[in-house]
Enzyme design. Sequence first.
Site, PDB file in Angstrom:
ATOM      1  N   GLU A  35       0.805  -0.972  -0.028  1.00 24.07           N
ATOM      2  CA  GLU A  35      -0.114   0.030  -0.218  1.00 24.07           C
ATOM      3  C   GLU A  35       0.717   1.181  -0.222  1.00 24.07           C
ATOM      4  O   GLU A  35       1.754   1.492   0.705  1.00 24.07           O
ATOM      5  CB  GLU A  35      -0.878  -0.088   1.372  1.00 24.07           C
ATOM      6  CG  GLU A  35      -2.264   0.605   1.180  1.00 24.07           C
ATOM      7  CD  GLU A  35      -3.011  -0.107  -0.041  1.00 24.07           C
ATOM      8  OE1 GLU A  35      -2.943   0.110  -1.203  1.00 24.07           O
ATOM      9  OE2 GLU A  35      -3.683  -1.224   0.657  1.00 24.07           O
ATOM     10  N   LEU A 123     -12.509   0.569  -3.316  1.00 23.88           N
ATOM     11  CA  LEU A 123     -12.447  -0.603  -4.129  1.00 23.88           C
ATOM     12  C   LEU A 123     -12.314  -0.252  -5.592  1.00 23.88           C
ATOM     13  O   LEU A 123     -12.446  -1.156  -6.607  1.00 23.88           O
ATOM     14  CB  LEU A 123     -13.642  -1.400  -4.012  1.00 23.88           C
ATOM     15  CG  LEU A 123     -13.945  -2.087  -2.717  1.00 23.88           C
ATOM     16  CD1 LEU A 123     -15.049  -2.798  -2.485  1.00 23.88           C
ATOM     17  CD2 LEU A 123     -12.630  -2.951  -2.078  1.00 23.88           C
ATOM     18  N   ASP A 169      -4.476   0.768  -9.289  1.00 28.68           N
ATOM     19  CA  ASP A 169      -6.089   0.138  -9.602  1.00 28.68           C
ATOM     20  C   ASP A 169      -6.131  -0.242 -11.011  1.00 28.68           C
ATOM     21  O   ASP A 169      -6.739  -1.058 -11.137  1.00 28.68           O
ATOM     22  CB  ASP A 169      -6.577   1.303  -9.018  1.00 28.68           C
ATOM     23  CG  ASP A 169      -6.302   1.761  -7.658  1.00 28.68           C
ATOM     24  OD1 ASP A 169      -5.621   1.034  -6.989  1.00 28.68           O
ATOM     25  OD2 ASP A 169      -6.654   3.139  -7.276  1.00 28.68           O
TER      26      ASP A 169
HETATM   27  C1  GLA Z   1      -5.363   4.693  -4.077  1.00 35.57           C
HETATM   28  C2  GLA Z   1      -4.678   5.167  -5.417  1.00 35.57           C
HETATM   29  C3  GLA Z   1      -3.356   4.067  -6.027  1.00 35.57           C
HETATM   30  C4  GLA Z   1      -2.481   3.666  -4.803  1.00 35.57           C
HETATM   31  C5  GLA Z   1      -3.467   3.464  -3.493  1.00 35.57           C
HETATM   32  C6  GLA Z   1      -2.450   3.335  -2.329  1.00 35.57           C
HETATM   33  O1  GLA Z   1      -6.019   3.550  -4.431  1.00 35.57           O
HETATM   34  O2  GLA Z   1      -5.489   5.034  -6.585  1.00 35.57           O
HETATM   35  O3  GLA Z   1      -2.698   4.381  -6.964  1.00 35.57           O
HETATM   36  O4  GLA Z   1      -1.510   4.677  -4.591  1.00 35.57           O
HETATM   37  O5  GLA Z   1      -4.463   4.488  -3.196  1.00 35.57           O
HETATM   38  O6  GLA Z   1      -1.637   2.149  -2.157  1.00 35.57           O
END
Ligand code: GLA
Length: 379
Positions: A35, A123, A169
Amino acid sequence: MASAHQRALDLHRARYGTTPTRVASAPGRVNLIGEHTDYNDGHVLPLALPMRTVITVEPTEGDVVLTSESFGEATFDPDNPASDSVGWARYVHGAVELARGEGYGISPWRGVVTTDVPVGASLSSSAALEMAALIAACLHGQSPEPAALARLGQRIENEVIGLGTGIMDQLVSAAAVDGAALLIDCRSLETRPVPLPDGVAVVVVDTGTRRELETSAYDERRADCAEAARLLGVAALRDADPDDWQRLEGRVAMRARHVLGEQVRVAGAVEAMIAGDLVTLGRLMDQSHDSLRDDYEVSGPALDAMVSTARGLPGCLGARMTGGGFAGCIVALVTGDKVDSFSEALAAAYQAPAAQPSTEPVAVMAVRPSSGASSELVT
Ligand code: GLA
């Protein structure tokens, strides 16, 4: 309730009186571990959810015409800038604009949008919409490869929506493989499926709290990491050694300690999954949460309360917040034979903290790792 796919076909027929030629879809994601490492060029280990965003496609001339099941209608001229569109339609318009700008052949279409991905629950409903929209927009020309698709999706976020998010994501939504988490090298964009071991389930728990992606906090964390990398003389924190945070001071040292530790934990999690060592995998998830809470300071009262309630229940091997943080969902690793009792007990035992009450229902969902974005012919 029927799936988003079936509802999209039904809504298309009801709205236009015709059958679409194709259906594009893309999943939301949950991150197992890794994360706030993606924008440090590090590694992440997310998986695609069975819940998808679906867009039907019926080629037309002129404007793109869309009906969303829950969020109204939108029409736009692909020749106009995406900034002319508002709300969810801006993501689709951005997909059309950027894909066309990169030379992908765009055909206008009419269609509908449905989704089973909870919106604003960390999500990645926006990545699912971006990936589905890009596939829909490019359906009648050459479609981008998953990494190019993800880069375009990230550019929608960064350039059209104005959020400085990383690539995780979009890339997992584009490239995920059924039954596996996806190890992503966020520098090279290489991906490697890591199958979920037998005898264990991934359980996503929605605390029912919502927060817009905390733009200011997210940008501050990015800036702290960039500052740490600069002070250490590396291009990105990914290039630093695990102990290098000790050469820093104060807040920047804490942020670096999280990112560098998380890098080591992702590598450990992959090894543990391959070895079927579920206890180690769960422990690494616990450590990830504690680091996000204490060093990276992106958890929140509801996420902390749900994580500690989950950890106290039989069958729970590990639990952590997932995604950007502050609100939304946690992810728990649960032994396969305890999933039902765990899910029931957790929903019953959770007490929302007064500091952060739930505004949506609390939901507990055992999820199978699912496949990435796709399109299919309607027959
Ligand atoms: C959000 C961002 C991702 C990532 C997460 C943390 O989901 O869209 O790119 O940085 O936070 O891991």
